[in-house]
Design an enzyme around this catalytic site. Structure first.
Site, PDB file in Angstrom:
ATOM      1  N   ASP A  27     -83.949  66.407 -13.863  1.00  9.14           N
ATOM      2  CA  ASP A  27     -82.949  65.791 -14.722  1.00  9.14           C
ATOM      3  C   ASP A  27     -82.024  64.979 -13.799  1.00  9.14           C
ATOM      4  O   ASP A  27     -82.078  65.142 -12.573  1.00  9.14           O
ATOM      5  CB  ASP A  27     -82.187  66.928 -15.420  1.00  9.14           C
ATOM      6  CG  ASP A  27     -80.936  66.456 -16.107  1.00  9.14           C
ATOM      7  OD1 ASP A  27     -81.028  65.512 -16.897  1.00  9.14           O
ATOM      8  OD2 ASP A  27     -79.856  67.029 -15.848  1.00  9.14           O
ATOM      9  N   ASP A  29     -78.212  63.626 -14.748  1.00  8.85           N
ATOM     10  CA  ASP A  29     -76.785  63.932 -14.853  1.00  8.85           C
ATOM     11  C   ASP A  29     -76.495  65.417 -14.649  1.00  8.85           C
ATOM     12  O   ASP A  29     -77.072  66.266 -15.331  1.00  8.85           O
ATOM     13  CB  ASP A  29     -76.265  63.513 -16.243  1.00  8.85           C
ATOM     14  CG  ASP A  29     -76.227  62.008 -16.399  1.00  8.85           C
ATOM     15  OD1 ASP A  29     -75.668  61.345 -15.519  1.00  8.85           O
ATOM     16  OD2 ASP A  29     -76.764  61.503 -17.397  1.00  8.85           O
ATOM     17  N   GLU A  74     -73.106  70.856 -27.396  1.00  7.79           N
ATOM     18  CA  GLU A  74     -74.225  70.822 -26.447  1.00  7.79           C
ATOM     19  C   GLU A  74     -74.296  72.105 -25.630  1.00  7.79           C
ATOM     20  O   GLU A  74     -75.376  72.653 -25.400  1.00  7.79           O
ATOM     21  CB  GLU A  74     -74.090  69.607 -25.502  1.00  7.79           C
ATOM     22  CG  GLU A  74     -75.230  69.513 -24.501  1.00  7.79           C
ATOM     23  CD  GLU A  74     -75.022  68.506 -23.362  1.00  7.79           C
ATOM     24  OE1 GLU A  74     -74.115  67.652 -23.452  1.00  7.79           O
ATOM     25  OE2 GLU A  74     -75.783  68.590 -22.389  1.00  7.79           O
ATOM     26  N   SER A 142     -84.074  61.466 -17.984  1.00  6.86           N
ATOM     27  CA  SER A 142     -82.646  61.516 -18.277  1.00  6.86           C
ATOM     28  C   SER A 142     -82.317  61.001 -19.655  1.00  6.86           C
ATOM     29  O   SER A 142     -82.791  59.945 -20.065  1.00  6.86           O
ATOM     30  CB  SER A 142     -81.879  60.691 -17.242  1.00  6.86           C
ATOM     31  OG  SER A 142     -80.527  60.589 -17.628  1.00  6.86           O
ATOM     32  N   ALA A 143     -81.470  61.757 -20.326  1.00  7.23           N
ATOM     33  CA  ALA A 143     -80.958  61.308 -21.617  1.00  7.23           C
ATOM     34  C   ALA A 143     -79.740  60.418 -21.395  1.00  7.23           C
ATOM     35  O   ALA A 143     -79.075  60.015 -22.335  1.00  7.23           O
ATOM     36  CB  ALA A 143     -80.583  62.522 -22.455  1.00  7.23           C
ATOM     37  N   LYS A 191     -86.967  65.013 -23.794  1.00  4.70           N
ATOM     38  CA  LYS A 191     -87.391  64.477 -22.502  1.00  4.70           C
ATOM     39  C   LYS A 191     -88.618  65.258 -22.037  1.00  4.70           C
ATOM     40  O   LYS A 191     -88.503  66.433 -21.734  1.00  4.70           O
ATOM     41  CB  LYS A 191     -86.309  64.685 -21.441  1.00  4.70           C
ATOM     42  CG  LYS A 191     -84.905  64.515 -21.908  1.00  4.70           C
ATOM     43  CD  LYS A 191     -83.942  64.526 -20.759  1.00  4.70           C
ATOM     44  CE  LYS A 191     -83.597  65.857 -20.166  1.00  4.70           C
ATOM     45  NZ  LYS A 191     -82.557  65.783 -19.156  1.00  4.70           N
ATOM     46  N   ASP A 216     -80.178  71.161 -15.432  1.00  7.97           N
ATOM     47  CA  ASP A 216     -78.905  71.871 -15.590  1.00  7.97           C
ATOM     48  C   ASP A 216     -78.667  72.313 -17.025  1.00  7.97           C
ATOM     49  O   ASP A 216     -77.697  73.020 -17.291  1.00  7.97           O
ATOM     50  CB  ASP A 216     -77.712  71.011 -15.139  1.00  7.97           C
ATOM     51  CG  ASP A 216     -77.312  69.993 -16.177  1.00  7.97           C
ATOM     52  OD1 ASP A 216     -78.097  69.067 -16.429  1.00  7.97           O
ATOM     53  OD2 ASP A 216     -76.226  70.139 -16.777  1.00  7.97           O
TER      54      ASP A 216
HETATM   55  P1  TMP Z   1     -79.138  64.958 -19.366  1.00  9.15           P
HETATM   56  O1  TMP Z   1     -78.391  65.273 -18.109  1.00  9.15           O
HETATM   57  O2  TMP Z   1     -79.817  66.152 -19.940  1.00  9.15           O
HETATM   58  O3  TMP Z   1     -80.068  63.806 -19.190  1.00  9.15           O
HETATM   59  O4  TMP Z   1     -78.058  64.590 -20.475  1.00  9.15           O
HETATM   60  C1  TMP Z   1     -77.163  63.583 -20.380  1.00  9.15           C
HETATM   61  C2  TMP Z   1     -75.757  64.051 -20.487  1.00  9.15           C
HETATM   62  O5  TMP Z   1     -74.987  62.933 -20.947  1.00  9.15           O
HETATM   63  C3  TMP Z   1     -75.469  65.164 -21.454  1.00  9.15           C
HETATM   64  O6  TMP Z   1     -74.931  66.265 -20.759  1.00  9.15           O
HETATM   65  C4  TMP Z   1     -74.394  64.608 -22.388  1.00  9.15           C
HETATM   66  C5  TMP Z   1     -73.894  63.399 -21.668  1.00  9.15           C
HETATM   67  N1  TMP Z   1     -73.384  62.318 -22.534  1.00  9.15           N
HETATM   68  C6  TMP Z   1     -72.161  61.759 -22.217  1.00  9.15           C
HETATM   69  O7  TMP Z   1     -71.523  62.185 -21.254  1.00  9.15           O
HETATM   70  N2  TMP Z   1     -71.678  60.746 -22.978  1.00  9.15           N
HETATM   71  C7  TMP Z   1     -72.364  60.258 -24.071  1.00  9.15           C
HETATM   72  O8  TMP Z   1     -71.897  59.316 -24.735  1.00  9.15           O
HETATM   73  C8  TMP Z   1     -73.629  60.853 -24.396  1.00  9.15           C
HETATM   74  C9  TMP Z   1     -74.402  60.355 -25.567  1.00  9.15           C
HETATM   75  C10 TMP Z   1     -74.103  61.874 -23.584  1.00  9.15           C
HETATM   76 MG    MG Z   2     -78.111  67.116 -17.113  1.00  9.70          MG
END
Ligand code: TMP
Ligand code: MG
Length: 278
Positions: A27, A29, A74, A142-143, A191, A216
């Site tokens: 991942d 973030d 979340e 990554s989202a 993902k 994470d």
């Molecule tokens: P990930 O780390 O699983 O890829 O997820 C991305 C992170 O982004 C998730 O913890 C939520 C965060 N996020 C923001 O901080 N701002 C936003 O506008 C959105 C849609 C997600």
């Molecule tokens: Mg993350």
């Protein structure tokens, strides 16, 4: 560690099988980037943009309101993934709609990343360089925002050719202004590698049956779904926030849980061991 014996066995098996059988799925973030530095929260790829000069004050306030509503959901250990899924899709859709309204310019993204507080975890250099040296593919799912996160790793000097990113990418018009997001929305619950392999790309991954997964969130655990003929998987989870509440769930889901650890020391130690075939 929930089961140290299992961890030991997997590491032994993977080391024996050799580096040509391994792929790393991570991942971005709060996994490759820090959660906090000197007691201050670090930005996600979304936050980098949200806090930047490219976003109006009004939009910043709206994005912050969304974060205040949806982030607690979340990380809420009392709700199931099924309950959270539609709400997460709602968050991402609303946030992306707001970003598109800001007419963001592609040529300013580099500055925004440079001026941000984005930070990869301590030890990132060894992590990326070592994988390159041993020709081990690193897949980043990554989202977050692909254009932003690529710039973070590019500016850190570690966007090596073995790194492949699967994320939300911006679509710019002919004048370089954001007009939409490309393809299917990627949020924390969809993902996974299967969708990648279906595209016909990354065929070389099909012969790599041993996976080191780093994440994470509990949503990160499905990233390896669809890996071809998976033989072994070792899952490392960073538990950054709400530690006491989530410890049990993380220990049940991840093989190794790193609590408030802002470094890549454990993944690095593992990699050094796995690639030491002498
Ligand atoms: P990930 O780390 O699983 O890829 O997820 C991305 C992170 O982004 C998730 O913890 C939520 C965060 N996020 C923001 O901080 N701002 C936003 O506008 C959105 C849609 C997600
Ligand atoms: Mg993350």
């Amino acid at each position: 560690m929930g089961d140290p014996h299992r961890v030991e066995e997997i590491i032994k098996t993977m080391q024996k099988a050799g580096t040509s059988t391994i792929q790393v799925i991570s991942d971005f973030d709060m996994t490759l980037t820090r959660f906090a530095y000197n007691g201050k929260r670090c930005p996600t790829s979304h936050n980098i943009l949200d806090n930047s000069k490219l976003i109006s004050e009004e939009c910043k306030a709206q994005l912050k309101d969304l974060l205040n509503i949806y982030y607690p959901i979340e990380i809420d250990s009392k709700r199931t993934a099924k309950e959270k899924l539609p709400l997460m899709v709602e968050w991402w859709t609303k946030a992306h709609t707001l970003l598109v309204q800001q007419r963001i310019r592609k040529d300013l993204l580099q500055d925004v990343v440079r001026e941000s507080d984005a930070m990869l975890r301590k030890g990132y250099q060894l992590f990326f360089d070592h994988l390159l040296e041993h020709s081990i593919p690193l897949l980043i799912f990554s989202a977050g925002l692909g254009d932003v996160l690529e710039e973070v790793i590019r500016q850190a000097g570690v966007f090596h050719p073995n790194v492949k990113v699967f994320s939300n990418y911006m679509d710019f018009d002919e004048t370089g202004v954001l007009k939409a997001f490309k393809g299917e929305l990627i949020h924390i619950y969809n993902k996974r590698e299967g969708s990648l392999l279906n595209t016909g790309h990354f065929q070389e991954l099909k012969s790599r049956h041993n996976v080191l997964l780093v994440g994470d969130s509990l949503g990160d655990l499905t990233m390896a779904d669809g890996v071809h003929g998976m033989e072994n998987i070792l899952k490392i989870g960073f538990l950054n926030d709400k530690v006491e509440e989530r410890k049990t769930a993380y220990l049940n889901a991840y093989d190794i849980v790193l609590v408030k650890d802002e470094t890549m020391d454990v993944p690095n130690a593992l990699l050094l061991h796995l690639t030491n075939t002498k």
